[in-house]
Scaffold this motif. Sequence first.
Motif, PDB file in Angstrom:
ATOM      1  N   ARG A 656       0.829  -1.208   0.000  1.00 23.80           N
ATOM      2  CA  ARG A 656       0.000   0.000   0.000  1.00 23.80           C
ATOM      3  C   ARG A 656       0.864   1.259   0.000  1.00 23.80           C
ATOM      4  O   ARG A 656       0.545   2.243  -0.669  1.00 23.80           O
ATOM      5  CB  ARG A 656      -0.927  -0.014   1.214  1.00 23.80           C
ATOM      6  N   ASP A 657       1.953   1.240   0.771  1.00 27.04           N
ATOM      7  CA  ASP A 657       2.844   2.405   0.789  1.00 27.04           C
ATOM      8  C   ASP A 657       3.450   2.644  -0.588  1.00 27.04           C
ATOM      9  O   ASP A 657       3.557   3.796  -1.053  1.00 27.04           O
ATOM     10  CB  ASP A 657       3.951   2.206   1.822  1.00 27.04           C
ATOM     11  N   THR A 658       3.857   1.552  -1.244  1.00 30.31           N
ATOM     12  CA  THR A 658       4.424   1.686  -2.588  1.00 30.31           C
ATOM     13  C   THR A 658       3.389   2.215  -3.569  1.00 30.31           C
ATOM     14  O   THR A 658       3.680   3.076  -4.411  1.00 30.31           O
ATOM     15  CB  THR A 658       4.961   0.328  -3.067  1.00 30.31           C
ATOM     16  N   SER A 659       2.153   1.719  -3.458  1.00 32.27           N
ATOM     17  CA  SER A 659       1.085   2.207  -4.333  1.00 32.27           C
ATOM     18  C   SER A 659       0.811   3.683  -4.095  1.00 32.27           C
ATOM     19  O   SER A 659       0.569   4.442  -5.048  1.00 32.27           O
ATOM     20  CB  SER A 659      -0.178   1.373  -4.099  1.00 32.27           C
ATOM     21  N   GLU A 660       0.861   4.107  -2.845  1.00 33.98           N
ATOM     22  CA  GLU A 660       0.685   5.530  -2.535  1.00 33.98           C
ATOM     23  C   GLU A 660       1.794   6.363  -3.161  1.00 33.98           C
ATOM     24  O   GLU A 660       1.557   7.464  -3.670  1.00 33.98           O
ATOM     25  CB  GLU A 660       0.655   5.733  -1.022  1.00 33.98           C
ATOM     26  N   SER A 661       3.023   5.834  -3.138  1.00 35.10           N
ATOM     27  CA  SER A 661       4.139   6.570  -3.733  1.00 35.10           C
ATOM     28  C   SER A 661       3.964   6.708  -5.241  1.00 35.10           C
ATOM     29  O   SER A 661       4.211   7.778  -5.820  1.00 35.10           O
ATOM     30  CB  SER A 661       5.457   5.845  -3.419  1.00 35.10           C
ATOM     31  N   VAL A 662       3.525   5.621  -5.895  1.00 33.63           N
ATOM     32  CA  VAL A 662       3.281   5.678  -7.339  1.00 33.63           C
ATOM     33  C   VAL A 662       2.184   6.690  -7.655  1.00 33.63           C
ATOM     34  O   VAL A 662       2.283   7.489  -8.592  1.00 33.63           O
ATOM     35  CB  VAL A 662       2.913   4.275  -7.867  1.00 33.63           C
ATOM     36  N   GLN A 663       1.122   6.678  -6.850  1.00 32.75           N
ATOM     37  CA  GLN A 663       0.006   7.604  -7.082  1.00 32.75           C
ATOM     38  C   GLN A 663       0.450   9.051  -6.887  1.00 32.75           C
ATOM     39  O   GLN A 663       0.092   9.937  -7.676  1.00 32.75           O
ATOM     40  CB  GLN A 663      -1.138   7.266  -6.124  1.00 32.75           C
TER      41      GLN A 663
END
Length: 763
Positions: A656-663
């Motif tokens: 989830r943290d990685t997805s937030e960074s991509v977003q």
Amino acid sequence: MKSVSSVVPALLLTLTLVSIQSTSAAPEAFRRDPGHPQWHHGAFHDVKDSVRSDVRHMLHTRAEVPFQVPLEVNIVLIGFNNDGGYRYMVDAHRMEEFLRVSFPSHRPSCLETGEPLDIEHHIVYNVFPAGQPELITLEKALKEAMVPAGTARESDYGREVPLFEVDATAVEPVFQKLYSYIFDMDNSGYNAAEMDRPVPSAIFIVNFDKVRMDPRNKDIELDSLMYGKITQLTEEEMKRQEGEYVYHYRYNGGGASQVWLGMGRFVVIDLSAGPCTYGKIETEEGSVSSKTLPRLRNVLFPRGFNAASGHSTHDTFVGQLAALVSTTVEHVIAPDVRFETVDLTTRLLIPIIVLQNHNRYNILEKGQNYSIDIEAIEAEVKKMVHYGQEVVIVGGSHALHRHEKLAIAVSKAMRGHSLQETKNDGRFHVHTKTYLDGAILKEEMERSADVLAAGLLEVADPSLSSKFYIRQHWMDESDGSGDSILKHKPLWATYASKRGKEKKKKTEKKESDLHRTYGTRVIPVFVLSLADVDPHLMMEDESLVWTSNDVVIVLQHQNEKIPLSYVSETERRHALPSQAQRHILAGLASAVGGLSAPYEKASHVHERPIVNWLLSAGCHPFGPFSNTSQISRILQDVALRNTIYARVDAALRRVRDTSESVQAFAAEYLKTPLGEPVKGKKNKSSTELWLEKFYKKKTNLPEPFPHELVERLEKFLDNLEEELVDLSSLLYDHRLQVAHLNSSEILQSTIYMQHVCRLCFGE
């Protein structure tokens, strides 16, 4: 004469055959006759598509969807087939459907943080009745185990009747036989092979005929009812079904209860026992009263002995049974996690350090009532760790006066609070009660310069995971083998190195390598053996143990039993400060296995843990109503699953943290050549729109990221989806050893991909 002589042998032969037939036809329970209840395990195929859909939704849309793990709960109804007390009947299929609709899922939380885990149990219920022979066998065992124990009241203000006590450990083998019979399980020990086979958890809900098993009535032959016809009751017999006596259980001398946790994988809820009352004095929360558990007498005769409407009371009773099942699931079968610790080490070192301010006795010496049995503690701890993890427990005794800093720390941790009590004169008397504050003691020990405490606590600190657990120093060229405590060993070089020929390539040390630490986790246990202290000295919350995720502190002194503010029936419970064995095991169960006490549960409404003393008795070392230094197998399973859940929860949070960074990166930097944000369908995120516009070969514009990275991320998410679905299946099938290894791979791969993304984003 010849005729008479020929008749005699024939008569003897006939009598012999009759005796053999009668012997072979002797009543026997637990026979696997055709039609006996059978356990079927295979519900994962019904929910596999739902699990996969939720996992895909969670990984690709950043939705707050927890990881679905099916959990099977088996309810065995004993005496609810027109053969038990009041000849009451409960339809197993209707109750199963009611449970499925009313309590379909359960999401555990972490008591330390109060946050729910990223894991949710989809509960699969199986409800089936026990047979009449098994019911009679259990009644016979209870009748033989009942011991007179004075008198008790039938209800809060009822009349006094004879009281009988049943030692739960005496009848536990019969319940274990029933468990083995229904689920086709033998009584073998807990070994590695057993951990990787489906093993059920069961709740036995019992309704005995108290008149039939009255220990004062010697005329009733229960064996004759094993396969005989049980007569229905008249109205007058229904009114006398309470038998004019009361019985309750005590597990190994603990508190009196109707509900107890067995040594195996089952919980017993006896509705014909009691009613029992226990809890904390002058505290409403969690107390158990005569109205906590449903009683058939109140169901059938809610207004005395007048007839009641059948449908409304029966539906209410089934609802109360379902609530009991839900409470048992939330507190015992799938309870909250006490501490969420990600542990990837292969060795667990537990030094038991006795700090004493006297030389009168040594609790490490064997043969005394106060002695600590290190071998027994080690045997119980080994059941809470996965196969292949080594457990080493060492013990040592040290004089407190030779460690000045630690003696000062103990002195600083002494606290006091005032109490108001009513004496016989009817007045309030105020006095101060001294206690030892475990949190302050740990902090003072960490600050001390004494290597016996500060050194061990420093090694045990989980915050040093980057040094002791997983190497995340990506540019570090050292091999890490110089560490005197832990040895590092490279696991794999790149995420893509799992396939085919790449496995044969020699792994070289280079940037972005992930290294697994094959080392030791240290959990020190400090036992303070003190003399000449307050005879009622305890730790906070009227306990003799204080636990954190990396240390256990136990208080021991040779004083008489200490009265507690907990009551069982009409008697106070007492603590025995001279015996530290149970408290050491309770602390290690929480620190090693993440086990919470069966009476604790996180409450998001109250923003704190709340208690329910209903399941506080039985085979576990927690709380004032327990009195055993063993851990039930059902809690051992929970400890093994907690280790896996901690890794999966950590991995999903990283995703989830990685997805937030991509977003965030996409929202800030990814625009059209004219500087406008990418637009498209409203039901798609900006990241998805950007991927479609710039990576699905729909444009020839320069790409900010190489195609290889995006394909790698997509492949990672697809592989992670398959691994999570397989992990859910393994957990449902209780293949904990394989699930343990898979969860390690999942966590390591998410750490690696998170680092790759951060490098690309320039973080």
